[in-house]
Motif scaffolding. Structure first.
Motif, PDB file in Angstrom:
ATOM      1  N   ARG A  96       0.835  -1.199   0.000  1.00  0.00           N
ATOM      2  CA  ARG A  96       0.000   0.000   0.000  1.00  0.00           C
ATOM      3  C   ARG A  96       0.871   1.250   0.000  1.00  0.00           C
ATOM      4  O   ARG A  96       1.989   1.255   0.499  1.00  0.00           O
ATOM      5  N   GLY A  97       0.315   2.323  -0.542  1.00  0.00           N
ATOM      6  CA  GLY A  97       1.024   3.604  -0.517  1.00  0.00           C
ATOM      7  C   GLY A  97       2.219   3.660  -1.441  1.00  0.00           C
ATOM      8  O   GLY A  97       3.134   4.474  -1.240  1.00  0.00           O
ATOM      9  N   PHE A  98       2.233   2.830  -2.479  1.00  0.00           N
ATOM     10  CA  PHE A  98       3.365   2.828  -3.414  1.00  0.00           C
ATOM     11  C   PHE A  98       3.391   4.107  -4.249  1.00  0.00           C
ATOM     12  O   PHE A  98       2.408   4.844  -4.340  1.00  0.00           O
ATOM     13  N   SER A  99       4.529   4.341  -4.869  1.00  0.00           N
ATOM     14  CA  SER A  99       4.656   5.453  -5.819  1.00  0.00           C
ATOM     15  C   SER A  99       4.303   4.947  -7.205  1.00  0.00           C
ATOM     16  O   SER A  99       4.830   3.924  -7.653  1.00  0.00           O
ATOM     17  N   LEU A 100       3.404   5.658  -7.879  1.00  0.00           N
ATOM     18  CA  LEU A 100       3.015   5.327  -9.252  1.00  0.00           C
ATOM     19  C   LEU A 100       3.724   6.304 -10.182  1.00  0.00           C
ATOM     20  O   LEU A 100       3.473   7.511 -10.126  1.00  0.00           O
ATOM     21  N   LYS A 127      16.368  14.012 -29.003  1.00  0.00           N
ATOM     22  CA  LYS A 127      16.008  14.917 -30.092  1.00  0.00           C
ATOM     23  C   LYS A 127      14.821  14.346 -30.855  1.00  0.00           C
ATOM     24  O   LYS A 127      14.378  13.221 -30.617  1.00  0.00           O
ATOM     25  N   THR A 128      14.282  15.142 -31.781  1.00  0.00           N
ATOM     26  CA  THR A 128      13.166  14.697 -32.617  1.00  0.00           C
ATOM     27  C   THR A 128      13.678  13.807 -33.746  1.00  0.00           C
ATOM     28  O   THR A 128      14.656  14.139 -34.416  1.00  0.00           O
ATOM     29  N   ASP A 129      12.990  12.677 -33.929  1.00  0.00           N
ATOM     30  CA  ASP A 129      13.369  11.758 -34.988  1.00  0.00           C
ATOM     31  C   ASP A 129      12.166  10.879 -35.308  1.00  0.00           C
ATOM     32  O   ASP A 129      11.138  10.937 -34.625  1.00  0.00           O
ATOM     33  N   ASN A 130      12.289  10.058 -36.314  1.00  0.00           N
ATOM     34  CA  ASN A 130      11.231   9.129 -36.676  1.00  0.00           C
ATOM     35  C   ASN A 130      11.239   7.962 -35.688  1.00  0.00           C
ATOM     36  O   ASN A 130      12.280   7.320 -35.487  1.00  0.00           O
ATOM     37  N   GLY A 131      10.089   7.691 -35.059  1.00  0.00           N
ATOM     38  CA  GLY A 131      10.085   6.604 -34.098  1.00  0.00           C
ATOM     39  C   GLY A 131       8.749   6.385 -33.435  1.00  0.00           C
ATOM     40  O   GLY A 131       7.750   7.027 -33.763  1.00  0.00           O
ATOM     41  N   ASN A 132       8.746   5.428 -32.502  1.00  0.00           N
ATOM     42  CA  ASN A 132       7.581   5.092 -31.688  1.00  0.00           C
ATOM     43  C   ASN A 132       7.746   5.620 -30.280  1.00  0.00           C
ATOM     44  O   ASN A 132       8.865   5.724 -29.764  1.00  0.00           O
ATOM     45  N   VAL A 133       6.621   5.925 -29.628  1.00  0.00           N
ATOM     46  CA  VAL A 133       6.623   6.326 -28.218  1.00  0.00           C
ATOM     47  C   VAL A 133       5.545   5.524 -27.496  1.00  0.00           C
ATOM     48  O   VAL A 133       4.438   5.356 -28.012  1.00  0.00           O
ATOM     49  N   VAL A 134       5.882   5.029 -26.314  1.00  0.00           N
ATOM     50  CA  VAL A 134       4.898   4.348 -25.478  1.00  0.00           C
ATOM     51  C   VAL A 134       4.729   5.124 -24.173  1.00  0.00           C
ATOM     52  O   VAL A 134       5.664   5.765 -23.687  1.00  0.00           O
ATOM     53  N   VAL A 135       3.518   5.083 -23.620  1.00  0.00           N
ATOM     54  CA  VAL A 135       3.214   5.667 -22.315  1.00  0.00           C
ATOM     55  C   VAL A 135       3.048   4.519 -21.333  1.00  0.00           C
ATOM     56  O   VAL A 135       2.355   3.535 -21.629  1.00  0.00           O
ATOM     57  N   THR A 136       3.710   4.608 -20.174  1.00  0.00           N
ATOM     58  CA  THR A 136       3.669   3.515 -19.211  1.00  0.00           C
ATOM     59  C   THR A 136       3.347   4.021 -17.816  1.00  0.00           C
ATOM     60  O   THR A 136       3.586   5.187 -17.487  1.00  0.00           O
ATOM     61  N   THR A 137       2.794   3.117 -17.007  1.00  0.00           N
ATOM     62  CA  THR A 137       2.719   3.338 -15.566  1.00  0.00           C
ATOM     63  C   THR A 137       3.598   2.294 -14.902  1.00  0.00           C
ATOM     64  O   THR A 137       3.661   1.141 -15.339  1.00  0.00           O
ATOM     65  N   HIS A 138       4.258   2.720 -13.834  1.00  0.00           N
ATOM     66  CA  HIS A 138       5.279   1.892 -13.197  1.00  0.00           C
ATOM     67  C   HIS A 138       5.141   2.034 -11.692  1.00  0.00           C
ATOM     68  O   HIS A 138       4.837   3.116 -11.181  1.00  0.00           O
ATOM     69  N   LEU A 139       5.395   0.955 -10.977  1.00  0.00           N
ATOM     70  CA  LEU A 139       5.242   0.939  -9.518  1.00  0.00           C
ATOM     71  C   LEU A 139       6.599   0.848  -8.843  1.00  0.00           C
ATOM     72  O   LEU A 139       7.472   0.113  -9.289  1.00  0.00           O
ATOM     73  N   PRO A 147       6.740  -2.847 -13.772  1.00  0.00           N
ATOM     74  CA  PRO A 147       5.886  -2.205 -14.785  1.00  0.00           C
ATOM     75  C   PRO A 147       4.444  -2.646 -14.616  1.00  0.00           C
ATOM     76  O   PRO A 147       4.173  -3.818 -14.334  1.00  0.00           O
ATOM     77  N   LEU A 148       3.507  -1.709 -14.783  1.00  0.00           N
ATOM     78  CA  LEU A 148       2.090  -2.026 -14.631  1.00  0.00           C
ATOM     79  C   LEU A 148       1.394  -2.117 -15.987  1.00  0.00           C
ATOM     80  O   LEU A 148       0.928  -3.175 -16.380  1.00  0.00           O
ATOM     81  N   ASP A 149       1.289  -1.000 -16.698  1.00  0.00           N
ATOM     82  CA  ASP A 149       0.541  -0.979 -17.960  1.00  0.00           C
ATOM     83  C   ASP A 149       1.301  -0.175 -19.002  1.00  0.00           C
ATOM     84  O   ASP A 149       2.165   0.653 -18.665  1.00  0.00           O
ATOM     85  N   GLY A 186      -7.753  -1.868  -7.601  1.00  0.00           N
ATOM     86  CA  GLY A 186      -7.576  -1.706  -6.165  1.00  0.00           C
ATOM     87  C   GLY A 186      -6.181  -1.280  -5.783  1.00  0.00           C
ATOM     88  O   GLY A 186      -5.835  -1.219  -4.612  1.00  0.00           O
ATOM     89  N   TYR A 187      -5.335  -0.964  -6.789  1.00  0.00           N
ATOM     90  CA  TYR A 187      -3.980  -0.483  -6.532  1.00  0.00           C
ATOM     91  C   TYR A 187      -4.024   1.043  -6.462  1.00  0.00           C
ATOM     92  O   TYR A 187      -3.909   1.723  -7.481  1.00  0.00           O
ATOM     93  N   ARG A 188      -4.206   1.581  -5.279  1.00  0.00           N
ATOM     94  CA  ARG A 188      -4.294   3.039  -5.137  1.00  0.00           C
ATOM     95  C   ARG A 188      -2.955   3.579  -4.652  1.00  0.00           C
ATOM     96  O   ARG A 188      -2.514   3.261  -3.546  1.00  0.00           O
ATOM     97  N   PRO A 189      -2.299   4.413  -5.459  1.00  0.00           N
ATOM     98  CA  PRO A 189      -0.957   4.877  -5.101  1.00  0.00           C
ATOM     99  C   PRO A 189      -0.971   5.910  -3.986  1.00  0.00           C
ATOM    100  O   PRO A 189      -1.945   6.648  -3.801  1.00  0.00           O
ATOM    101  N   GLY A 190       0.151   5.962  -3.263  1.00  0.00           N
ATOM    102  CA  GLY A 190       0.319   7.016  -2.266  1.00  0.00           C
ATOM    103  C   GLY A 190       0.624   8.343  -2.924  1.00  0.00           C
ATOM    104  O   GLY A 190       0.231   9.400  -2.419  1.00  0.00           O
ATOM    105  N   ILE A 191       1.329   8.275  -4.039  1.00  0.00           N
ATOM    106  CA  ILE A 191       1.656   9.496  -4.780  1.00  0.00           C
ATOM    107  C   ILE A 191       1.931   9.135  -6.236  1.00  0.00           C
ATOM    108  O   ILE A 191       2.400   8.034  -6.538  1.00  0.00           O
ATOM    109  N   VAL A 192       1.606  10.055  -7.135  1.00  0.00           N
ATOM    110  CA  VAL A 192       1.871   9.893  -8.566  1.00  0.00           C
ATOM    111  C   VAL A 192       3.044  10.800  -8.925  1.00  0.00           C
ATOM    112  O   VAL A 192       3.018  12.000  -8.630  1.00  0.00           O
ATOM    113  N   LEU A 193       4.061  10.240  -9.543  1.00  0.00           N
ATOM    114  CA  LEU A 193       5.256  10.987  -9.926  1.00  0.00           C
ATOM    115  C   LEU A 193       5.257  11.195 -11.433  1.00  0.00           C
ATOM    116  O   LEU A 193       5.145  10.228 -12.197  1.00  0.00           O
TER     117      LEU A 193
END
Length: 421
Positions: A96-100, A127-139, A147-149, A186-193
Motif C-alpha cells: 500500500r502507498g506505493f509510488s506510481l 532529439k526529434t526523430d522518426n520513431g515510436n513512443v509508449v506511455v507507461t505506468t510503473h510501480l 511495470p504495470l501498464d 484496487g492499486y491506489r498509489p500514495g503518490i503519482v510521480l
C-alpha cells in the motif's frame, strides 16, 4: 550460450508459464507463449522474431510470428494475470502507498508502416526523430520496481485523419487511462510521480485531483505563478525569474542519495497557479547555492499536505522516478522491448506485454530467492544478476540436452548452412 531449445528449459520456467495456460486457447498458443518468453530471456543478440527462432532448436519463425500477430489471445488478460501472480505471494505482493510513476519512452523506427510511427521527440536520443513512443505506468514501493501498464502513443502523422482521427489520444489522456486501470484493480498509489510533460498540463493535474490522488511533478521554467506571502499575492512571475530573485538563504542544502550522493539546494514556496483552485507548494532544486552558478535547475509542483513538503521530502520522493529509467534500460537492453518485428498495434501491444511477463518472471524469482538457492553462490541484488543466474540454468539444461541429442543439434546447424563437427 546463445543457442537454446524449448525441450531443455529449467522447470521453474514451465511452472511460471502454466500460470497463464488457461488464458491461451490451444496447445499451439501455450507452446509459442513459452517459445517467445524463452527467446526474450535467452542470449540472442537481437530479440526480434527471426533471431529468436534462429537461435532456438525446434522453434520456427512462422509459428512465432502467427502467435504474435494472428492468434486469438488477449494481451490485456495476460497482463492482468501477471499482476495477480505478483500479488499472491508475500515476498512480491504490491504494498500500500506505493509510488506510481507515469512516463513515456521512445525509440527510433525507420519507415512509416509501423503503427504509431512519426517524427516526434525520442527521449533516448534527446532529439526529434522518426520513431515510436509508449506511455507507461510503473510501480515502486521501496522493495521492488514493477511495470504495470503500457499503451502505444499513436502520433497524429501515423493516423489517416491526423489529430481529428477518433483513435488520436494525447499522452496525458493515455496516462489517465492507465492510472484508472490501476485504481480499478484496487492499486491506489500514495503518490503519482510525473515529469514536466505531464506536470505542466493543468487539465491532467485537475484530473488527478478529481480522483483524490496526490502528485509530485515537474514544471517548465516559463510557467507563471503568484507567490503567496503573509500580506498579499505578488504579480505573476515566471519560475526561472522567481528562482533568480530569491535570496540565498531561501535555499536549503539537501543530499540526494542515488548511485552516488550529491548535494542540491532546494527552496519550497507556496504559490497560486492559474486554473488551479487554492494554493500549491512548488520546489526549486538547483545544483549550486546561487542561481547564477547553477547549470541544472528543476521546478516541481505538489498538492500534498503542506506540512509534509520539505526539501528532503521533495528530492527523496522525486528521485524514485529513477526506477522507471532503470526499467527502460533493462527491458530495452536485455529483453528487447524495442526490437519487435511487427507493425500492427495489436501485435506491438502483445510484444510489450510479453516483455513485461519476461521481466516479471525474473523479478518474481529474484524476490522469492529461487535463483539464488539453485544457480548462484553469491547474493543476487540486481535484475541483470538474476537474469544471468537464469541464463546459467538455461545453459546447464541445454548442455545436458545436447549430450543426448547431438544428431538433432547437428541437423539444426545444417539447416542454417553450417557444419557442426
Amino acid at each position: 550460450m546463445r543457442e537454446t531449445t524449448p525441450n531443455a528449459m529449467p522447470p521453474c520456467f514451465d511452472r511460471w508459464c502454466k500460470k497463464f495456460d488457461d488464458l491461451l486457447r490451444t496447445k499451439a498458443q501455450k507452446r509459442e507463449f513459452r517459445n517467445y518468453l524463452g527467446g526474450l530471456l535467452g542470449e540472442s543478440e537481437r530479440k526480434n522474431i527471426y533471431q529468436m527462432a534462429s537461435d532456438s532448436v525446434g522453434v520456427t519463425y512462422h509459428k512465432l510470428h502467427h502467435f504474435l500477430t494472428e492468434a486469438t489471445w488477449s494481451a490485456d488478460k495476460i497482463n492482468e494475470r501477471r499482476l495477480e501472480v505478483m500479488n499472491k505471494c508475500n515476498q512480491t505482493r504490491i504494498s500500500r502507498g506505493f509510488s506510481l510513476i507515469v512516463d513515456d519512452s521512445g525509440h527510433r523506427k525507420s519507415g512509416n508502416f509501423t503503427a504509431g510511427v512519426g517524427r516526434q521527440y525520442i527521449g533516448e536520443i534527446g532529439k526529434t526523430d522518426n520513431g515510436n513512443v509508449v506511455v507507461t505506468t510503473h510501480l515502486y514501493d521501496g522493495k521492488k520496481s514493477l511495470p504495470l501498464d503500457i499503451e502505444l502513443y499513436q502520433h497524429a502523422n501515423s493516423l489517416l485523419e491526423g489529430k481529428k482521427d477518433p483513435k488520436f489520444q494525447k499522452k496525458p489522456e493515455l496516462a489517465i487511462k492507465l492510472i484508472d486501470k490501476s485504481i480499478e484493480r484496487g492499486y491506489r498509489p500514495g503518490i503519482v510521480l510525473i515529469d514536466s510533460g505531464y506536470g505542466n498540463n493543468t487539465n491532467f493535474l485537475k484530473k488527478l485531483e478529481k480522483r483524490k490522488l496526490n502528485y509530485l511533478g515537474g514544471l517548465a521554467k516559463n510557467r507563471k505563478v503568484k507567490v503567496v506571502n503573509s500580506k498579499e499575492l505578488t504579480e505573476e512571475i515566471r519560475l526561472d525569474k522567481l528562482a533568480e530573485s530569491l535570496p540565498e538563504e531561501t535555499y536549503t542544502q539537501t543530499i540526494i542519495n542515488l548511485e552516488k550522493s550529491k548535494s542540491v539546494w532546494v527552496a519550497v514556496i507556496e504559490v497560486e497557479i492559474s486554473r488551479l483552485e487554492e494554493t500549491r507548494k512548488i520546489a526549486i532544486v538547483m545544483n549550486a547555492p546561487l542561481f547564477k552558478d547553477a547549470d541544472d535547475i528543476d521546478y516541481f509542483i505538489t498538492n500534498i499536505e503542506p506540512s509534509i513538503v520539505t526539501p528532503q521530502w521533495v528530492v527523496d520522493t522525486y528521485s524514485e522516478r529513477n526506477w522507471v529509467e532503470v526499467f527502460y534500460r533493462e527491458a530495452k537492453g536485455w529483453l528487447g522491448l524495442k526490437e519487435y518485428q511487427t507493425r500492427g498495434i495489436k501485435s506491438l501491444k502483445r510484444h510489450f506485454i510479453l516483455v513485461f511477463c519476461a521481466y516479471t518472471f525474473i523479478l518474481w524469482h529474484k524476490l522469492t530467492g529461487g535463483l539464488r538457492r539453485r544457480w548462484a553462490n553469491k547474493p543476487i541484488n540486481t535484475f541483470p544478476e538474476a537474469l544471468e543466474a537464469f541464463r546459467t540454468a538455461m545453459s546447464y539444461r541445454f548442455v545436458q540436452w545436447l549430450n543426448h541429442n547431438f544428431d538433432v543439434f547437428t541437423a539444426y546447424k545444417a539447416s542454417l548452412g553450417f557444419i557442426w563437427a
